[in-house]
Design a protein around this motif. Structure first.
Motif, PDB file in Angstrom:
ATOM      1  N   CYS A  67      12.647 -69.152 -13.565  1.00  0.00           N
ATOM      2  CA  CYS A  67      13.014 -70.570 -13.656  1.00  0.00           C
ATOM      3  C   CYS A  67      13.182 -71.114 -12.241  1.00  0.00           C
ATOM      4  CB  CYS A  67      14.318 -70.751 -14.423  1.00  0.00           C
ATOM      5  SG  CYS A  67      14.200 -70.351 -16.165  1.00  0.00           S
ATOM      6  N   GLN A  68      12.654 -72.303 -12.021  1.00  0.00           N
ATOM      7  CA  GLN A  68      12.736 -72.859 -10.675  1.00  0.00           C
ATOM      8  C   GLN A  68      13.675 -74.049 -10.563  1.00  0.00           C
ATOM      9  OE1 GLN A  68       8.845 -73.451  -9.075  1.00  0.00           O
ATOM     10  NE2 GLN A  68       8.249 -71.347  -9.466  1.00  0.00           N
ATOM     11  N   GLY A  69      13.958 -74.698 -11.669  1.00  0.00           N
ATOM     12  CA  GLY A  69      14.860 -75.842 -11.639  1.00  0.00           C
ATOM     13  C   GLY A  69      16.128 -75.529 -12.401  1.00  0.00           C
ATOM     14  N   LEU A  70      17.250 -75.548 -11.692  1.00  0.00           N
ATOM     15  CA  LEU A  70      18.537 -75.207 -12.304  1.00  0.00           C
ATOM     16  C   LEU A  70      19.563 -76.287 -12.010  1.00  0.00           C
ATOM     17  CD1 LEU A  70      18.829 -71.472 -11.209  1.00  0.00           C
ATOM     18  CD2 LEU A  70      17.918 -72.352 -13.347  1.00  0.00           C
ATOM     19  N   ILE A  71      20.502 -76.422 -12.921  1.00  0.00           N
ATOM     20  CA  ILE A  71      21.685 -77.247 -12.694  1.00  0.00           C
ATOM     21  C   ILE A  71      22.867 -76.295 -12.746  1.00  0.00           C
ATOM     22  CG2 ILE A  71      23.140 -79.096 -13.602  1.00  0.00           C
ATOM     23  CD1 ILE A  71      20.573 -80.253 -14.900  1.00  0.00           C
ATOM     24  N   LEU A  72      23.644 -76.277 -11.676  1.00  0.00           N
ATOM     25  CA  LEU A  72      24.810 -75.392 -11.599  1.00  0.00           C
ATOM     26  C   LEU A  72      26.001 -76.208 -11.135  1.00  0.00           C
ATOM     27  CD1 LEU A  72      25.919 -72.501 -11.810  1.00  0.00           C
ATOM     28  CD2 LEU A  72      25.240 -72.166  -9.430  1.00  0.00           C
ATOM     29  N   ALA A  73      26.985 -76.345 -12.005  1.00  0.00           N
ATOM     30  CA  ALA A  73      28.196 -77.104 -11.678  1.00  0.00           C
ATOM     31  C   ALA A  73      29.111 -76.252 -10.808  1.00  0.00           C
ATOM     32  CB  ALA A  73      28.924 -77.498 -12.961  1.00  0.00           C
ATOM     33  N   PRO A  74      29.916 -76.881  -9.973  1.00  0.00           N
ATOM     34  CA  PRO A  74      30.872 -76.104  -9.180  1.00  0.00           C
ATOM     35  C   PRO A  74      31.889 -75.425 -10.089  1.00  0.00           C
ATOM     36  CG  PRO A  74      31.247 -78.456  -8.884  1.00  0.00           C
ATOM     37  CD  PRO A  74      30.020 -78.307  -9.732  1.00  0.00           C
ATOM     38  N   ALA A  75      32.284 -74.239  -9.699  1.00  0.00           N
ATOM     39  CA  ALA A  75      33.286 -73.500 -10.472  1.00  0.00           C
ATOM     40  C   ALA A  75      34.634 -74.204 -10.373  1.00  0.00           C
ATOM     41  CB  ALA A  75      33.400 -72.084  -9.949  1.00  0.00           C
ATOM     42  N   PRO A  76      35.422 -74.139 -11.429  1.00  0.00           N
ATOM     43  CA  PRO A  76      36.759 -74.741 -11.347  1.00  0.00           C
ATOM     44  C   PRO A  76      37.592 -73.998 -10.305  1.00  0.00           C
ATOM     45  CG  PRO A  76      36.501 -73.515 -13.392  1.00  0.00           C
ATOM     46  CD  PRO A  76      35.170 -73.503 -12.708  1.00  0.00           C
ATOM     47  N   PRO A  77      38.530 -74.703  -9.689  1.00  0.00           N
ATOM     48  CA  PRO A  77      39.341 -74.036  -8.671  1.00  0.00           C
ATOM     49  C   PRO A  77      40.175 -72.918  -9.272  1.00  0.00           C
ATOM     50  CG  PRO A  77      40.216 -76.216  -9.158  1.00  0.00           C
ATOM     51  CD  PRO A  77      38.925 -76.084  -9.910  1.00  0.00           C
ATOM     52  N   GLY A  78      40.322 -71.863  -8.518  1.00  0.00           N
ATOM     53  CA  GLY A  78      41.121 -70.723  -8.962  1.00  0.00           C
ATOM     54  C   GLY A  78      42.593 -70.967  -8.697  1.00  0.00           C
ATOM     55  N   PRO A  79      43.428 -70.019  -9.067  1.00  0.00           N
ATOM     56  CA  PRO A  79      44.864 -70.180  -8.824  1.00  0.00           C
ATOM     57  C   PRO A  79      45.161 -70.163  -7.326  1.00  0.00           C
ATOM     58  CG  PRO A  79      44.370 -67.971  -9.605  1.00  0.00           C
ATOM     59  CD  PRO A  79      43.093 -68.753  -9.684  1.00  0.00           C
ATOM     60  N   ARG A  80      46.125 -70.943  -6.953  1.00  0.00           N
ATOM     61  CA  ARG A  80      46.532 -70.991  -5.534  1.00  0.00           C
ATOM     62  C   ARG A  80      47.645 -69.977  -5.302  1.00  0.00           C
ATOM     63  NH1 ARG A  80      44.614 -75.610  -2.864  1.00  0.00           N
ATOM     64  NH2 ARG A  80      43.791 -77.156  -4.303  1.00  0.00           N
ATOM     65  N   SER A  81      47.557 -69.322  -4.171  1.00  0.00           N
ATOM     66  CA  SER A  81      48.622 -68.374  -3.844  1.00  0.00           C
ATOM     67  C   SER A  81      49.747 -69.118  -3.118  1.00  0.00           C
ATOM     68  CB  SER A  81      48.086 -67.231  -2.989  1.00  0.00           C
ATOM     69  OG  SER A  81      47.247 -67.713  -1.994  1.00  0.00           O
ATOM     70  N   PRO A  82      50.959 -68.658  -3.294  1.00  0.00           N
ATOM     71  CA  PRO A  82      52.080 -69.336  -2.631  1.00  0.00           C
ATOM     72  C   PRO A  82      51.983 -69.149  -1.115  1.00  0.00           C
ATOM     73  CG  PRO A  82      52.814 -67.329  -3.699  1.00  0.00           C
ATOM     74  CD  PRO A  82      51.381 -67.523  -4.080  1.00  0.00           C
ATOM     75  N   PRO A  83      52.510 -70.117  -0.364  1.00  0.00           N
ATOM     76  CA  PRO A  83      52.454 -69.980   1.094  1.00  0.00           C
ATOM     77  C   PRO A  83      53.272 -68.784   1.571  1.00  0.00           C
ATOM     78  CG  PRO A  83      53.802 -71.866   0.465  1.00  0.00           C
ATOM     79  CD  PRO A  83      53.196 -71.315  -0.789  1.00  0.00           C
ATOM     80  N   ARG A  84      52.792 -68.187   2.635  1.00  0.00           N
ATOM     81  CA  ARG A  84      53.543 -67.061   3.205  1.00  0.00           C
ATOM     82  C   ARG A  84      54.791 -67.577   3.906  1.00  0.00           C
ATOM     83  NH1 ARG A  84      49.024 -64.984   6.987  1.00  0.00           N
ATOM     84  NH2 ARG A  84      49.703 -66.996   7.676  1.00  0.00           N
ATOM     85  N   PRO A  85      55.827 -66.781   3.920  1.00  0.00           N
ATOM     86  CA  PRO A  85      57.036 -67.202   4.659  1.00  0.00           C
ATOM     87  C   PRO A  85      56.689 -67.394   6.130  1.00  0.00           C
ATOM     88  CG  PRO A  85      57.494 -65.294   3.276  1.00  0.00           C
ATOM     89  CD  PRO A  85      56.025 -65.530   3.229  1.00  0.00           C
ATOM     90  N   GLY A  86      57.111 -68.498   6.690  1.00  0.00           N
ATOM     91  CA  GLY A  86      56.872 -68.781   8.102  1.00  0.00           C
ATOM     92  C   GLY A  86      55.537 -69.457   8.373  1.00  0.00           C
ATOM     93  N   ALA A  87      54.725 -69.668   7.348  1.00  0.00           N
ATOM     94  CA  ALA A  87      53.434 -70.328   7.566  1.00  0.00           C
ATOM     95  C   ALA A  87      53.664 -71.799   7.876  1.00  0.00           C
ATOM     96  CB  ALA A  87      52.553 -70.181   6.340  1.00  0.00           C
ATOM     97  N   THR A  88      52.911 -72.323   8.824  1.00  0.00           N
ATOM     98  CA  THR A  88      53.103 -73.716   9.225  1.00  0.00           C
ATOM     99  C   THR A  88      52.019 -74.647   8.701  1.00  0.00           C
ATOM    100  OG1 THR A  88      51.924 -73.302  11.274  1.00  0.00           O
ATOM    101  CG2 THR A  88      54.334 -73.074  11.322  1.00  0.00           C
ATOM    102  N   ALA A  89      50.922 -74.099   8.255  1.00  0.00           N
ATOM    103  CA  ALA A  89      49.847 -74.959   7.751  1.00  0.00           C
ATOM    104  C   ALA A  89      49.332 -74.416   6.423  1.00  0.00           C
ATOM    105  CB  ALA A  89      48.719 -75.011   8.769  1.00  0.00           C
ATOM    106  N   ARG A  90      48.878 -75.314   5.618  1.00  0.00           N
ATOM    107  CA  ARG A  90      48.252 -74.939   4.339  1.00  0.00           C
ATOM    108  C   ARG A  90      46.858 -75.502   4.314  1.00  0.00           C
ATOM    109  NH1 ARG A  90      51.216 -74.460  -1.309  1.00  0.00           N
ATOM    110  NH2 ARG A  90      49.133 -74.396  -2.088  1.00  0.00           N
ATOM    111  N   PHE A  91      45.939 -74.689   3.906  1.00  0.00           N
ATOM    112  CA  PHE A  91      44.553 -75.122   3.820  1.00  0.00           C
ATOM    113  C   PHE A  91      44.153 -75.156   2.356  1.00  0.00           C
ATOM    114  CE2 PHE A  91      45.050 -73.083   7.900  1.00  0.00           C
ATOM    115  CZ  PHE A  91      44.510 -74.016   8.757  1.00  0.00           C
ATOM    116  N   SER A  92      43.391 -76.152   2.000  1.00  0.00           N
ATOM    117  CA  SER A  92      42.876 -76.212   0.633  1.00  0.00           C
ATOM    118  C   SER A  92      41.452 -76.735   0.689  1.00  0.00           C
ATOM    119  CB  SER A  92      43.744 -77.105  -0.250  1.00  0.00           C
ATOM    120  OG  SER A  92      43.678 -78.423   0.224  1.00  0.00           O
ATOM    121  N   SER A  93      40.688 -76.360  -0.275  1.00  0.00           N
ATOM    122  CA  SER A  93      39.305 -76.829  -0.324  1.00  0.00           C
ATOM    123  C   SER A  93      39.279 -78.219  -0.950  1.00  0.00           C
ATOM    124  CB  SER A  93      38.450 -75.847  -1.117  1.00  0.00           C
ATOM    125  OG  SER A  93      38.949 -75.743  -2.425  1.00  0.00           O
TER     126      SER A  93
END
Length: 101
Positions: A67-93
């Protein structure tokens, strides 16, 4: 949108150039082999799109089958992990783009 062989033949009957589009999530329900057989049996040699929903494994299967033509939806976001103690920044997609129906 094509749900089966009769619909594909009906879309091709006028002899115009068409792109065949599977039903939403068809790769999960019917499978990529079904789509390849439908295209073969209908005689369609033009562009086509198989909807794989959010299943990259089904998309890989479809590619392996040719097959050469596909439609692929983005995967739903997974669970977020809690911030580490002392972390100063949080990154998210960024959120995935909206899915058109």
């Amino acid at each position: 949108m094509v749900h089966g062989l009769s619909a594909a033949r009906m879309a091709l009957a006028p002899g115009l150039a068409v792109t065949l589009l599977s039903a939403p999530g068809a790769a999960l329900i019917m499978g990529a082999a079904w789509w390849c057989a439908l295209l073969r049996d209908s005689g369609h040699a033009g562009p086509s799109l198989l909807d794989c929903a959010d299943a990259p494994g089904r998309a890989a299967e479809a590619l392996a089958l040719g097959c050469q033509g596909l439609i692929l939806a983005p995967a739903p976001p997974g669970p977020r992990s809690p911030p580490r103690p002392g972390a100063t920044a949080r990154f998210s997609s960024p959120p995935p783009p909206p899915i058109w129906s």
